[in-house]
Design a protein around this motif. Structure first.
Motif, PDB file in Angstrom:
ATOM      1  N   ASP B  56       5.360  27.757  12.893  1.00 22.41           N
ATOM      2  CA  ASP B  56       5.354  28.370  11.566  1.00 22.41           C
ATOM      3  C   ASP B  56       4.444  27.529  10.663  1.00 22.41           C
ATOM      4  O   ASP B  56       4.922  26.723   9.864  1.00 22.41           O
ATOM      5  CB  ASP B  56       6.785  28.438  11.013  1.00 22.41           C
ATOM      6  CG  ASP B  56       6.843  29.103   9.635  1.00 22.41           C
ATOM      7  OD1 ASP B  56       5.800  29.621   9.171  1.00 22.41           O
ATOM      8  OD2 ASP B  56       7.923  29.085   9.020  1.00 22.41           O
ATOM      9  N   ASN B  57       3.166  27.690  10.859  1.00 24.86           N
ATOM     10  CA  ASN B  57       2.171  26.905  10.107  1.00 24.86           C
ATOM     11  C   ASN B  57       2.405  25.404  10.234  1.00 24.86           C
ATOM     12  O   ASN B  57       2.076  24.633   9.327  1.00 24.86           O
ATOM     13  CB  ASN B  57       2.163  27.307   8.620  1.00 24.86           C
ATOM     14  CG  ASN B  57       1.128  28.391   8.337  1.00 24.86           C
ATOM     15  OD1 ASN B  57       0.177  28.566   9.096  1.00 24.86           O
ATOM     16  ND2 ASN B  57       1.310  29.102   7.234  1.00 24.86           N
ATOM     17  N   HIS B  78       1.063  30.711  18.859  1.00 20.95           N
ATOM     18  CA  HIS B  78       1.505  31.909  18.141  1.00 20.95           C
ATOM     19  C   HIS B  78       2.091  31.483  16.796  1.00 20.95           C
ATOM     20  O   HIS B  78       3.129  30.824  16.752  1.00 20.95           O
ATOM     21  CB  HIS B  78       2.560  32.639  18.982  1.00 20.95           C
ATOM     22  CG  HIS B  78       3.280  33.731  18.252  1.00 20.95           C
ATOM     23  ND1 HIS B  78       2.625  34.807  17.678  1.00 20.95           N
ATOM     24  CD2 HIS B  78       4.601  33.929  18.002  1.00 20.95           C
ATOM     25  CE1 HIS B  78       3.514  35.599  17.112  1.00 20.95           C
ATOM     26  NE2 HIS B  78       4.708  35.087  17.289  1.00 20.95           N
ATOM     27  N   ASN B  79       1.396  31.855  15.718  1.00 21.95           N
ATOM     28  CA  ASN B  79       1.869  31.487  14.387  1.00 21.95           C
ATOM     29  C   ASN B  79       2.763  32.593  13.849  1.00 21.95           C
ATOM     30  O   ASN B  79       2.335  33.748  13.733  1.00 21.95           O
ATOM     31  CB  ASN B  79       0.683  31.259  13.444  1.00 21.95           C
ATOM     32  CG  ASN B  79       1.077  30.444  12.222  1.00 21.95           C
ATOM     33  OD1 ASN B  79       2.266  30.308  11.918  1.00 21.95           O
ATOM     34  ND2 ASN B  79       0.092  29.884  11.535  1.00 21.95           N
ATOM     35  N   GLU B  83       0.804  34.371   6.636  1.00 20.75           N
ATOM     36  CA  GLU B  83      -0.567  33.963   6.344  1.00 20.75           C
ATOM     37  C   GLU B  83      -0.818  32.632   7.034  1.00 20.75           C
ATOM     38  O   GLU B  83      -0.248  31.609   6.646  1.00 20.75           O
ATOM     39  CB  GLU B  83      -0.790  33.852   4.839  1.00 20.75           C
ATOM     40  CG  GLU B  83      -0.742  35.216   4.142  1.00 20.75           C
ATOM     41  CD  GLU B  83      -1.224  35.146   2.699  1.00 20.75           C
ATOM     42  OE1 GLU B  83      -1.906  34.158   2.353  1.00 20.75           O
ATOM     43  OE2 GLU B  83      -0.910  36.066   1.938  1.00 20.75           O
ATOM     44  N   SER B  84      -1.663  32.662   8.029  1.00 15.33           N
ATOM     45  CA  SER B  84      -1.849  31.477   8.862  1.00 15.33           C
ATOM     46  C   SER B  84      -2.862  30.517   8.267  1.00 15.33           C
ATOM     47  O   SER B  84      -3.967  30.909   7.887  1.00 15.33           O
ATOM     48  CB  SER B  84      -2.326  31.898  10.262  1.00 15.33           C
ATOM     49  OG  SER B  84      -2.526  30.754  11.076  1.00 15.33           O
ATOM     50  N   GLU B  85      -2.449  29.270   8.187  1.00 15.67           N
ATOM     51  CA  GLU B  85      -3.422  28.198   7.985  1.00 15.67           C
ATOM     52  C   GLU B  85      -4.000  27.858   9.358  1.00 15.67           C
ATOM     53  O   GLU B  85      -3.463  28.266  10.387  1.00 15.67           O
ATOM     54  CB  GLU B  85      -2.739  26.999   7.340  1.00 15.67           C
ATOM     55  CG  GLU B  85      -2.193  27.321   5.955  1.00 15.67           C
ATOM     56  CD  GLU B  85      -1.259  26.246   5.404  1.00 15.67           C
ATOM     57  OE1 GLU B  85      -1.053  26.246   4.190  1.00 15.67           O
ATOM     58  OE2 GLU B  85      -0.733  25.437   6.198  1.00 15.67           O
ATOM     59  N   LEU B  87      -4.648  26.467  12.721  1.00 14.33           N
ATOM     60  CA  LEU B  87      -3.865  25.721  13.714  1.00 14.33           C
ATOM     61  C   LEU B  87      -4.764  24.930  14.650  1.00 14.33           C
ATOM     62  O   LEU B  87      -4.283  24.059  15.375  1.00 14.33           O
ATOM     63  CB  LEU B  87      -3.002  26.676  14.538  1.00 14.33           C
ATOM     64  CG  LEU B  87      -1.939  27.466  13.782  1.00 14.33           C
ATOM     65  CD1 LEU B  87      -1.182  28.374  14.752  1.00 14.33           C
ATOM     66  CD2 LEU B  87      -0.974  26.536  13.056  1.00 14.33           C
ATOM     67  N   GLY B 108      -3.374  33.456  15.080  1.00 20.17           N
ATOM     68  CA  GLY B 108      -3.360  32.817  13.773  1.00 20.17           C
ATOM     69  C   GLY B 108      -4.790  32.422  13.441  1.00 20.17           C
ATOM     70  O   GLY B 108      -5.745  32.995  13.969  1.00 20.17           O
ATOM     71  N   ALA B 133      -3.540  23.672   8.591  1.00 24.07           N
ATOM     72  CA  ALA B 133      -2.094  23.475   8.548  1.00 24.07           C
ATOM     73  C   ALA B 133      -1.840  21.970   8.513  1.00 24.07           C
ATOM     74  O   ALA B 133      -2.219  21.258   9.435  1.00 24.07           O
ATOM     75  CB  ALA B 133      -1.443  24.106   9.765  1.00 24.07           C
TER      76      ALA B 133
END
Lengths: 84, 222
Positions: B56-57, B78-79, B83-85, B87, B108, B133
């Motif tokens: 989770d980020n 898998h994020n 909204e993905s930062e 990884l 992500g 992230a």
């Protein structure tokens, strides 16, 4: 699984997967492609069936399609490595 | 039957002659279209058993998975955040490459894409975001772990294939059968191409005109 048992099991499989086709008298040398019982789009399921039936591993190789043309060719290629 | 180390080497070699399209043509039921929303960011092709983890980020699960992923595997991040930062950037990709991983799939964001393209590892990702992230607090519950991407489950050891068309996923127990069938399809496609090159027309080969006139089947099963 011996040769005759394999032919019987494969005939049942072909009957199950081709419910509208007449597969009662498929000889071991009959061309399964010409009979419309197998095509390249159904090859994956056939390979999985043969591996399960003969308890063999079909290696990842460039098998020419003719290896799967008849029940006898399939057994000759993959059945004799585990059957007496 | 699961693949052996020898199988895995051969599968990777033979996929060089194939593509996701042939795997899907060989079996629509055994070959899952994996994440059409992901695109290739760097490299060319990838093939290998998946080594997935969810986060989770948070970078911690990503670093844990990278540390544990064996050579030849495809690291799948898998994020779960909406909204993905980023990884993964060029450092993580360089490390993955040095460890001998077969590729990186990020559900992500990634960043450093310009330098990433020079590293030599194939990378797929959903988005690009140069905001990294920064959190590294919550460890993964398990490494590796099954994840679900766009409705397709990717478990540890499932095969992930990638090329210019996208990504595909095949269970380990079926991958040899799918590859065998795909190779046969490829051989038949080669025969068709040879016929076309020799002057045959595709409409004649497929029986198009008889099909349109109701006189026969369309023969696309070549």
């Amino acid at each position: 699984m011996d040769e005759s048992s394999f032919y019987a099991a494969l005939a049942r499989y072909l009957r199950d997967t081709n419910p509208n086709a007449d597969v009662t008298d498929v000889s071991p040398d009959a061309n399964l492609f010409d009979l419309g019982l197998i095509d390249s789009l159904r090859m994956v399921e056939l390979v999985i069936f043969v591996e399960d039936a003969l308890a063999c591993r079909i290696p990842v190789e460039k098998h020419p399609p003719r290896v799967f043309h008849s029940m006898r060719r399939i057994f000759d290629a993959f059945g004799r490595q585990v059957s007496p | 039957m699961t693949t052996t180390p020898e199988d895995r080497v051969r599968i990777v070699e033979l996929f060089e002659e194939l593509g996701c399209a042939q795997l899907r043509d060989a079996s629509a039921t055994r070959t899952s279209v994996l994440a059409p929303g992901l695109r290739r960011i760097a490299g060319t092709r990838l093939a290998g058993p998946a080594f997935p983890v969810a986060t989770d980020n948070d970078m911690l699960p990503c670093l844990q998975a990278l540390a544990a992923a064996p050579p030849g595997s495809v690291l799948v991040l898998h994020n779960t955040a909406l909204e993905s930062e980023a990884l993964a950037g060029d450092i993580l990709v360089s490390a993955a490459r040095a460890q001998g991983l077969a590729g990186l799939v990020v559900d992500g964001a990634v960043r450093d894409v310009d330098s990433m393209q020079q590293i030599g590892l194939t990378v797929f990702a959903r988005t690009i975001n140069y905001v990294s992230a920064k959190t590294a607090k919550v460890p993964a519950t398990r490494v590796p772990q099954a994840v679900v991407i766009e409705g397709v489950s990717v478990g540890p050891g499932d095969w992930v294939f990638g090329d210019g068309d996208g990504l595909a996923r095949v269970e380990d127990a079926h991958v040899r059968a799918v590859l065998n069938a795909a190779l046969m399809l490829r051989a038949r496609e080669a025969e068709l191409r040879a016929r076309l090159a020799a002057g045959a027309r595709l409409d004649e080969v497929t029986g198009l005109h008889d099909f349109v006139a109701g006189r026969g089947p369309l023969r696309f099963e070549i």
